[in-house]
Design a protein around this motif. Structure first.
Motif, mmCIF file in Angstrom:
data_model
loop_
_atom_site.group_PDB
_atom_site.id
_atom_site.type_symbol
_atom_site.label_atom_id
_atom_site.label_comp_id
_atom_site.label_asym_id
_atom_site.label_seq_id
_atom_site.Cartn_x
_atom_site.Cartn_y
_atom_site.Cartn_z
ATOM 1 N N ASN A 21 19.967 -15.111 -20.967
ATOM 2 C CA ASN A 21 20.951 -15.636 -20.011
ATOM 3 C C ASN A 21 21.223 -17.117 -20.263
ATOM 4 N N ALA A 22 20.157 -17.877 -20.551
ATOM 5 C CA ALA A 22 20.328 -19.312 -20.817
ATOM 6 C C ALA A 22 21.153 -19.526 -22.088
ATOM 7 N N GLN A 23 20.923 -18.713 -23.113
ATOM 8 C CA GLN A 23 21.698 -18.822 -24.347
ATOM 9 C C GLN A 23 23.167 -18.487 -24.098
ATOM 10 N N ARG A 24 23.410 -17.486 -23.253
ATOM 11 C CA ARG A 24 24.798 -17.118 -22.936
ATOM 12 C C ARG A 24 25.503 -18.259 -22.209
ATOM 13 N N GLU A 25 24.842 -18.855 -21.217
ATOM 14 C CA GLU A 25 25.464 -19.943 -20.463
ATOM 15 C C GLU A 25 25.753 -21.138 -21.369
ATOM 16 N N ALA A 26 24.838 -21.429 -22.294
ATOM 17 C CA ALA A 26 25.071 -22.540 -23.219
ATOM 18 C C ALA A 26 26.266 -22.256 -24.124
ATOM 19 N N ALA A 27 26.397 -21.003 -24.574
ATOM 20 C CA ALA A 27 27.523 -20.626 -25.426
ATOM 21 C C ALA A 27 28.836 -20.710 -24.672
ATOM 22 N N LEU A 28 28.823 -20.323 -23.395
ATOM 23 C CA LEU A 28 30.039 -20.403 -22.585
ATOM 24 C C LEU A 28 30.480 -21.846 -22.403
ATOM 25 N N ARG A 29 29.518 -22.749 -22.243
ATOM 26 C CA ARG A 29 29.871 -24.160 -22.072
ATOM 27 C C ARG A 29 30.460 -24.743 -23.353
ATOM 28 N N ARG A 30 30.029 -24.228 -24.507
ATOM 29 C CA ARG A 30 30.569 -24.726 -25.775
ATOM 30 C C ARG A 30 31.976 -24.204 -26.026
ATOM 31 N N GLY A 31 32.338 -23.095 -25.370
ATOM 32 C CA GLY A 31 33.643 -22.495 -25.570
ATOM 33 C C GLY A 31 33.629 -21.512 -26.724
ATOM 34 N N TYR A 35 29.461 -12.909 -27.131
ATOM 35 C CA TYR A 35 29.056 -11.503 -27.134
ATOM 36 C C TYR A 35 27.691 -11.422 -26.465
ATOM 37 N N ASP A 36 27.673 -10.860 -25.265
ATOM 38 C CA ASP A 36 26.472 -10.877 -24.428
ATOM 39 C C ASP A 36 25.528 -9.739 -24.829
ATOM 40 N N PHE A 37 24.385 -10.090 -25.404
ATOM 41 C CA PHE A 37 23.349 -9.121 -25.741
ATOM 42 C C PHE A 37 22.188 -9.231 -24.748
ATOM 43 N N GLY A 38 22.505 -9.485 -23.493
ATOM 44 C CA GLY A 38 21.495 -9.640 -22.453
ATOM 45 C C GLY A 38 21.008 -8.314 -21.914
ATOM 46 N N ILE A 39 20.819 -8.236 -20.624
ATOM 47 C CA ILE A 39 20.160 -7.090 -20.007
ATOM 48 C C ILE A 39 21.010 -5.827 -20.033
ATOM 49 N N GLY A 40 22.312 -5.970 -20.257
ATOM 50 C CA GLY A 40 23.161 -4.783 -20.326
ATOM 51 C C GLY A 40 23.755 -4.382 -18.992
ATOM 52 N N ASP A 41 24.135 -5.353 -18.178
ATOM 53 C CA ASP A 41 24.761 -5.044 -16.891
ATOM 54 C C ASP A 41 26.088 -4.322 -17.103
ATOM 55 N N PRO A 42 26.442 -3.399 -16.208
ATOM 56 C CA PRO A 42 27.740 -2.715 -16.325
ATOM 57 C C PRO A 42 28.893 -3.709 -16.235
#
Length: 228
Positions: A21-31, A35-42
């Motif tokens: 989740n932390a890696q995803r948020e950092a990537a979103l801030r960079r723009g 591709y979210d390979f996290g927990i797999g939420d629907p």
């Protein structure tokens, strides 16, 4: 003076999904694309009939549930297992609802681990809950490597007989998460026989049992006899 915490907390790495989740948020801030390979939420909306059923089921007065869960739920679970897997279970003695699979996996060693037999085995790769459950219960975690060349099946023969005699729990997870691999019935029969001969507990976890596979395999919990 600060209270003393369990020393295990300082030795364990951050939880896998929180790191993702932390890696995803950092990537979103960079723009740019993420591709979210996290927990797999629907990502799809929950169907309207499910949302309406939840609303209709809310009673006028809400209360704490019993530890065993409501009888109607246990009976429905027993019915599903009978229809889906031809399993016959007593809903009053052999079914216990829980708040997701991790709750059951974490609490199992607290009930089934024998201090005189501290070894507990779990597949590798696997989610962190197996190792942490064993450690917090005072057991000794051991991994069963899953390799592509073996079809992601553990080599049970590679475990010395002396280690089996010191084993309390073996976590068996098929269809396997995260590889998605299945296991033939022969694997479960062999593990079940080992569990019976050594008086250990074989824990079958099958979180992806309703997934569709091109070559159906036997889920973990379809063992020839109860072994825990």
């Amino acid at each position: 003076m600060k209270p003393t915490l369990n020393p295990l907390l300082g030795k364990l790495a951050g939880y896998l999904q929180e790191q993702a989740n932390a890696q995803r948020e950092a990537a979103l801030r960079r723009g740019g694309p993420v591709y979210d390979f996290g927990i797999g939420d629907p990502r799809e909306p929950t169907p309207a009939f499910i949302r309406e059923a939840f609303k209709a089921a809310v009673p006028d007065v809400s209360q704490y549930p019993s530890v065993a869960g409501i009888p109607a739920l246990r009976q429905a679970i027993a019915g599903y297992l009978r229809r889906r897997f031809a399993l016959s279970l007593d809903p009053d003695r052999e079914i216990l609802p829980c708040q997701g699979a991790k709750e059951a996996l974490f609490h199992l060693p607290l009930a089934a681990l024998d201090p005189a037999r501290p070894l507990c085995w779990y597949p590798d790769p696997a989610y962190p809950v197996y190792e942490r459950a064993i450690l917090f219960a005072g057991g000794t975690p051991r991994t069963l490597p899953l390799r592509a060349e073996r079809g992601f099946l553990p080599d049970l023969d590679a475990v010395p007989a002396a280690d089996w005699r010191r084993t309390s729990i073996v976590y068996d997870n098929y269809p396997h998460n995260p590889t998605g691999a299945g296991a033939p019935r022969e694997h479960h029969e062999k593990l079940s026989a080992l569990a019976r001969s050594t008086a250990s507990c074989s824990s079958a976890t099958s979180r992806m049992s309703t997934s569709t596979c091109t070559s159906p395999r036997t889920p973990s919990f379809r063992l020839p006899a109860r072994t825990c």
